[in-house]
Write a protein that holds these residues in place. Sequence first.
Motif, PDB file in Angstrom:
ATOM      1  N   TYR A 158     -10.253   0.698   8.947  1.00 22.21           N
ATOM      2  CA  TYR A 158      -9.331  -0.294   8.395  1.00 22.21           C
ATOM      3  C   TYR A 158      -9.839  -0.767   7.041  1.00 22.21           C
ATOM      4  O   TYR A 158     -11.008  -1.105   6.890  1.00 22.21           O
ATOM      5  CB  TYR A 158      -9.193  -1.470   9.354  1.00 22.21           C
ATOM      6  N   ILE A 159      -8.931  -0.776   6.052  1.00 21.86           N
ATOM      7  CA  ILE A 159      -9.260  -1.225   4.695  1.00 21.86           C
ATOM      8  C   ILE A 159      -8.347  -2.392   4.340  1.00 21.86           C
ATOM      9  O   ILE A 159      -7.121  -2.251   4.371  1.00 21.86           O
ATOM     10  CB  ILE A 159      -9.042  -0.104   3.648  1.00 21.86           C
ATOM     11  N   SER A 160      -8.900  -3.541   4.000  1.00 17.50           N
ATOM     12  CA  SER A 160      -8.079  -4.644   3.488  1.00 17.50           C
ATOM     13  C   SER A 160      -8.045  -4.563   1.960  1.00 17.50           C
ATOM     14  O   SER A 160      -8.911  -3.936   1.339  1.00 17.50           O
ATOM     15  CB  SER A 160      -8.626  -5.991   3.951  1.00 17.50           C
ATOM     16  N   ALA A 161      -7.012  -5.192   1.347  1.00 18.73           N
ATOM     17  CA  ALA A 161      -6.782  -5.046  -0.101  1.00 18.73           C
ATOM     18  C   ALA A 161      -6.814  -3.563  -0.463  1.00 18.73           C
ATOM     19  O   ALA A 161      -7.471  -3.133  -1.418  1.00 18.73           O
ATOM     20  CB  ALA A 161      -7.792  -5.839  -0.926  1.00 18.73           C
ATOM     21  N   GLY A 183      -4.354   0.586   6.096  1.00 16.82           N
ATOM     22  CA  GLY A 183      -4.649  -0.399   5.071  1.00 16.82           C
ATOM     23  C   GLY A 183      -3.678  -1.551   5.090  1.00 16.82           C
ATOM     24  O   GLY A 183      -2.520  -1.401   5.506  1.00 16.82           O
ATOM     25  N   SER A 184      -4.125  -2.714   4.651  1.00 16.09           N
ATOM     26  CA  SER A 184      -3.231  -3.865   4.482  1.00 16.09           C
ATOM     27  C   SER A 184      -3.104  -4.179   3.003  1.00 16.09           C
ATOM     28  O   SER A 184      -4.071  -4.100   2.242  1.00 16.09           O
ATOM     29  CB  SER A 184      -3.742  -5.085   5.249  1.00 16.09           C
ATOM     30  N   VAL A 185      -1.878  -4.519   2.584  1.00 17.64           N
ATOM     31  CA  VAL A 185      -1.557  -4.774   1.186  1.00 17.64           C
ATOM     32  C   VAL A 185      -0.532  -5.911   1.103  1.00 17.64           C
ATOM     33  O   VAL A 185      -0.042  -6.396   2.117  1.00 17.64           O
ATOM     34  CB  VAL A 185      -0.989  -3.508   0.504  1.00 17.64           C
ATOM     35  N   VAL A 191       2.680  -0.479   0.368  1.00 18.30           N
ATOM     36  CA  VAL A 191       2.687   0.233   1.653  1.00 18.30           C
ATOM     37  C   VAL A 191       3.156   1.671   1.449  1.00 18.30           C
ATOM     38  O   VAL A 191       2.539   2.637   1.927  1.00 18.30           O
ATOM     39  CB  VAL A 191       3.586  -0.487   2.676  1.00 18.30           C
ATOM     40  N   LYS A 192       4.253   1.827   0.732  1.00 16.25           N
ATOM     41  CA  LYS A 192       4.812   3.152   0.465  1.00 16.25           C
ATOM     42  C   LYS A 192       3.835   4.008  -0.327  1.00 16.25           C
ATOM     43  O   LYS A 192       3.640   5.198  -0.028  1.00 16.25           O
ATOM     44  CB  LYS A 192       6.127   3.001  -0.302  1.00 16.25           C
ATOM     45  N   LEU A 193       3.199   3.418  -1.326  1.00 13.80           N
ATOM     46  CA  LEU A 193       2.254   4.151  -2.164  1.00 13.80           C
ATOM     47  C   LEU A 193       1.080   4.673  -1.341  1.00 13.80           C
ATOM     48  O   LEU A 193       0.678   5.841  -1.473  1.00 13.80           O
ATOM     49  CB  LEU A 193       1.750   3.244  -3.289  1.00 13.80           C
ATOM     50  N   LEU A 194       0.516   3.833  -0.497  1.00 17.62           N
ATOM     51  CA  LEU A 194      -0.634   4.256   0.297  1.00 17.62           C
ATOM     52  C   LEU A 194      -0.288   5.403   1.229  1.00 17.62           C
ATOM     53  O   LEU A 194      -1.056   6.364   1.369  1.00 17.62           O
ATOM     54  CB  LEU A 194      -1.181   3.085   1.115  1.00 17.62           C
ATOM     55  N   ALA A 203       0.058   1.668   6.944  1.00 20.44           N
ATOM     56  CA  ALA A 203      -0.242   0.528   6.086  1.00 20.44           C
ATOM     57  C   ALA A 203       0.746  -0.573   6.428  1.00 20.44           C
ATOM     58  O   ALA A 203       1.858  -0.298   6.896  1.00 20.44           O
ATOM     59  CB  ALA A 203      -0.144   0.906   4.608  1.00 20.44           C
ATOM     60  N   PHE A 204       0.344  -1.815   6.219  1.00 18.35           N
ATOM     61  CA  PHE A 204       1.263  -2.919   6.494  1.00 18.35           C
ATOM     62  C   PHE A 204       1.145  -4.001   5.437  1.00 18.35           C
ATOM     63  O   PHE A 204       0.102  -4.155   4.785  1.00 18.35           O
ATOM     64  CB  PHE A 204       1.062  -3.487   7.897  1.00 18.35           C
TER      65      PHE A 204
END
Length: 344
Positions: A158-161, A183-185, A191-194, A203-204
């Motif tokens: 899990y990656i934040s930012a 990942g969270s953004v 979200v779409k980019l990741l 991603a959320f």
Amino acid sequence: MATAELESREWYVASYAPTGVPNSDHIKLRTLTLSIPDDHVAFQILYVSIDPYMRTQLSGLHDGLSLPQIPLGQVITAFGIGKVVRSKDTNFSEGELVMSRVCPVAEFGVLPSNLLQKINHADGVALPDYLSCLGMPGITAWVGIEKIGNAKAGSNVYISAAAGGVGIIAGQLAKVKGCRVVGSVGSDHKVKLLKEECGYDEAFNYRIETDYDAALTKYFPNGIEVYFDNVGGKMLEAVLNHVNHGARIALCGMISEYNKVWTEREGVRNLLNMVGKEVMMKGFMVPSYFNHFEEFIKEMEVHLKGGKIKSKHKIYNGIESFLESLTSLFSSSNVGKVILQVTP
């Protein structure tokens, strides 16, 4: 360049900003004349890396990252790339590309030659990549995933930012290792980019899925083995409810807390979970890992040239844009590595 002096504009600290986002009352632009002493090199600055840690050096406080405060009246420094315009050291020649970890945020810099490193510009590598994938964000991501997180194939990471300058690289490194990465953004666009460009499995948007505990239950039904923490606060607390036995947490930064004094920051109430699950949580500062720099560069260049790691840069143009570039770090619209292009 024949003259022994250079006129330059530079950003300096006029007053400290203990809370909030720094503004034009705190950092200002001035013009000055630079002389070139013996054993020094003068260089025209091309690019400057804009990183969250810079905020902590403008607070006037001595907590958190424990980085030295930039003295009032002194120029702000950062990682930067330049081109030599005059040298009083025979090891450096006019026209060579150089990098420094203490590059002034200015049009020109003059530094002792031992503070400069030559750049051997590799084919297929864009110059800004030396400040992102091959620079401070890259080695920060690599240390967190490789050295502290010890991510393995099949690990739940899990990656934040996750769309920031470091997070966007950390997630891709974990994917290269065969991990499942979430990942969270702060926006649906990110979200779409990741998911579509950076290979994230999920991603959320934490601004929409505001119940972090419920979100992590949804995206990590089998728990978390590695957490790369860029934000701290309530997110870190939620993660500790979902870690597996022996999980590793790399504390890279806590951008949600940078603009607050420590008494206003979010506390973490469930640290006891670390005991029962034997979780390893470690904060780190990149200079402690500079002895691994060559190892990192060799690995990252392979990934970059092979297209396994993709760069994302947000370029701000002109020395006048430094304040705008710095404050953009705290905007939900920011994607990837923020770089100031001083000279076209």
